[in-house]
Every structure is written in structure tokens, then in C-alpha cells.
Design a protein around this motif. Structure first.
Motif, PDB file in Angstrom:
ATOM      1  N   VAL A  27      -3.962  -8.389  30.989  1.00 47.95           N
ATOM      2  CA  VAL A  27      -4.885  -7.386  30.297  1.00 47.95           C
ATOM      3  C   VAL A  27      -6.017  -8.200  29.470  1.00 47.95           C
ATOM      4  N   SER A  28      -6.972  -7.942  29.755  1.00 47.74           N
ATOM      5  CA  SER A  28      -8.283  -8.517  29.008  1.00 47.74           C
ATOM      6  C   SER A  28      -8.567  -7.712  27.840  1.00 47.74           C
ATOM      7  N   ALA A  32      -9.645  -8.369  17.040  1.00 45.00           N
ATOM      8  CA  ALA A  32     -10.295  -7.558  15.994  1.00 45.00           C
ATOM      9  C   ALA A  32     -10.956  -8.921  15.212  1.00 45.00           C
ATOM     10  N   LYS A  33     -11.654  -8.534  14.255  1.00 48.53           N
ATOM     11  CA  LYS A  33     -12.205  -9.640  13.441  1.00 48.53           C
ATOM     12  C   LYS A  33     -11.149 -10.331  12.377  1.00 48.53           C
ATOM     13  N   ALA A  34     -10.209  -9.725  12.012  1.00 47.04           N
ATOM     14  CA  ALA A  34      -9.287 -10.363  11.250  1.00 47.04           C
ATOM     15  C   ALA A  34      -7.779 -10.525  12.097  1.00 47.04           C
ATOM     16  N   ALA A  35      -7.996 -10.694  13.247  1.00 48.29           N
ATOM     17  CA  ALA A  35      -6.728 -11.088  14.347  1.00 48.29           C
ATOM     18  C   ALA A  35      -5.939 -12.147  13.999  1.00 48.29           C
ATOM     19  N   ASN A  36      -6.690 -13.101  12.928  1.00 49.43           N
ATOM     20  CA  ASN A  36      -5.689 -14.130  12.555  1.00 49.43           C
ATOM     21  C   ASN A  36      -4.979 -14.032  11.341  1.00 49.43           C
ATOM     22  N   ASP A  60      -4.979 -11.345  26.843  1.00 49.32           N
ATOM     23  CA  ASP A  60      -5.768 -12.704  26.597  1.00 49.32           C
ATOM     24  C   ASP A  60      -6.300 -12.731  25.246  1.00 49.32           C
ATOM     25  N   ALA A  61      -5.973 -11.756  24.278  1.00 48.60           N
ATOM     26  CA  ALA A  61      -6.602 -11.939  23.047  1.00 48.60           C
ATOM     27  C   ALA A  61      -5.502 -12.000  21.941  1.00 48.60           C
ATOM     28  N   GLN A  62      -5.844 -12.702  20.724  1.00 47.75           N
ATOM     29  CA  GLN A  62      -4.743 -12.831  19.795  1.00 47.75           C
ATOM     30  C   GLN A  62      -4.598 -11.340  18.939  1.00 47.75           C
ATOM     31  N   ALA A  63      -3.292 -11.251  18.558  1.00 51.38           N
ATOM     32  CA  ALA A  63      -3.085 -10.001  17.764  1.00 51.38           C
ATOM     33  C   ALA A  63      -3.298  -8.740  18.499  1.00 51.38           C
ATOM     34  N   THR A  64      -2.930  -8.684  19.831  1.00 50.15           N
ATOM     35  CA  THR A  64      -2.999  -7.563  20.637  1.00 50.15           C
ATOM     36  C   THR A  64      -1.761  -7.314  21.511  1.00 50.15           C
TER      37      THR A  64
END
Length: 167
Positions: A27-28, A32-36, A60-64
Motif C-alpha cells: 500500500v502506497s 507524516a512530518k514526524a514519522a521518525n 511503503d512509508a515509515q510509521a504507517t
């Protein structure tokens, strides 16, 4: 002289088919801005295998996180904590959520944690997933891993009225 490749035996190909049939696409999503933020890592590492009967999928995205095929629950951690809002605020399992009902006619809702930093936002297709199931699955993770800001939901009736100006 180049080596020729032999085709896979039919039995080997047939053995791979069940595993391939179970694969779903990634899933693409956008981080978010503070995903790290380390708190988001704590949340996403502990997301359950399923929510509301929907199985977890790779993103494919951090913190999702994503659930269902097609995806009916999308989770994003690392948003700025929202301030006071005119959106309805609901408390589920000890966690306050702002509920955006602007797409309710299509059975789509956006839930955003209120009173925790960073915030989590959940997109939900209510035709296939329950907000109560999502709240039950995420509440312990949020309470244990996202720092509280001290803000809580209040009803308009609970608000302190503005002082009346004196002439």
C-alpha cells in the motif's frame, strides 16, 4: 560458452503458486512530518495482525499501517498534535479522537488522536471496518507509547463561557 538455463520443473512451479496467490501489493502511503519519532516506531512495530477482520498489509512509508484488500484502514503516526477543534471529539477506550465526518455519506471517516504527541490519524472505510474495533486495537498502544499533552475532549456545555463585557 554461456550456460543454458533449464526451465523449472512443473512441480516446482506448482509449489510456488499458493504463496504467490496469497501475496498482495504494498500500500502506497505518505509518511507524516514526524514519522521518525521513536514513539511512532513503538506503535507501528506493535500493530496487530488484523483489525476488524481486515488483515495487515505492507506499506511503503515509515510509521504507517494498512489493513484490508482493498485497504479500508490506513494508519499514519507522526502528525502534529491538533489543537482545539470544532470537530466532534469522542473518547474510546480511554483515548480521545477527533472525528472528521465530512465524508460520512460515503461511509469514510478520519480519526485523529487528541491529547497525544505525536498524533495518529486513521482513515476508515466504515463499510468494511469498525471504528470501535480500531479504537480497541490502538488504545493500549497509544496509552503506553504516545506521550499525553494534557489536552482532553470537552463538550461545549463544559466550556467556561466568555466573560460578558461591562459597559
Amino acid at each position: 560458452m554461456p550456460r543454458s538455463r533449464r526451465p523449472l520443473p512443473l512441480l516446482a512451479v506448482l509449489a510456488l503458486l499458493p504463496g504467490l496467490a496469497a501475496c498482495t501489493t504494498t500500500v502506497s502511503m505518505e509518511p507524516a512530518k514526524a514519522a521518525n519519532d521513536p514513539a511512532c516506531a513503538q506503535i507501528t512495530a506493535r500493530l496487530p495482525k488484523s483489525i476488524s477482520g481486515q488483515d495487515r498489509r505492507w506499506t511503503d512509508a515509515q510509521a504507517t499501517g494498512a489493513y484490508g484488500s482493498p485497504a479500508s484502514i490506513l494508519i499514519t503516526c507522526g502528525l502534529e498534535a491538533p489543537g482545539p477543534s470544532t470537530l466532534p471529539c469522542r473518547t474510546f477506550d480511554g483515548v480521545d479522537w477527533l472525528v472528521d465526518e465530512s465524508q460520512a455519506t460515503d461511509q469514510k471517516y478520519t480519526l485523529t488522536t487528541f491529547g497525544h504527541q505525536p498524533a495518529i490519524q486513521v482513515f476508515l472505510n466504515a463499510a468494511t471496518a469498525s471504528s470501535a474495533d480500531i479504537a480497541r486495537a490502538l488504545a493500549p498502544l497509544i496509552r503506553d507509547h504516545l506521550p499525553a499533552t494534557g489536552q482532553v475532549c470537552t463538550a461545549p456545555a463544559d466550556a467556561t463561557p466568555a466573560p460578558t463585557p461591562t459597559p
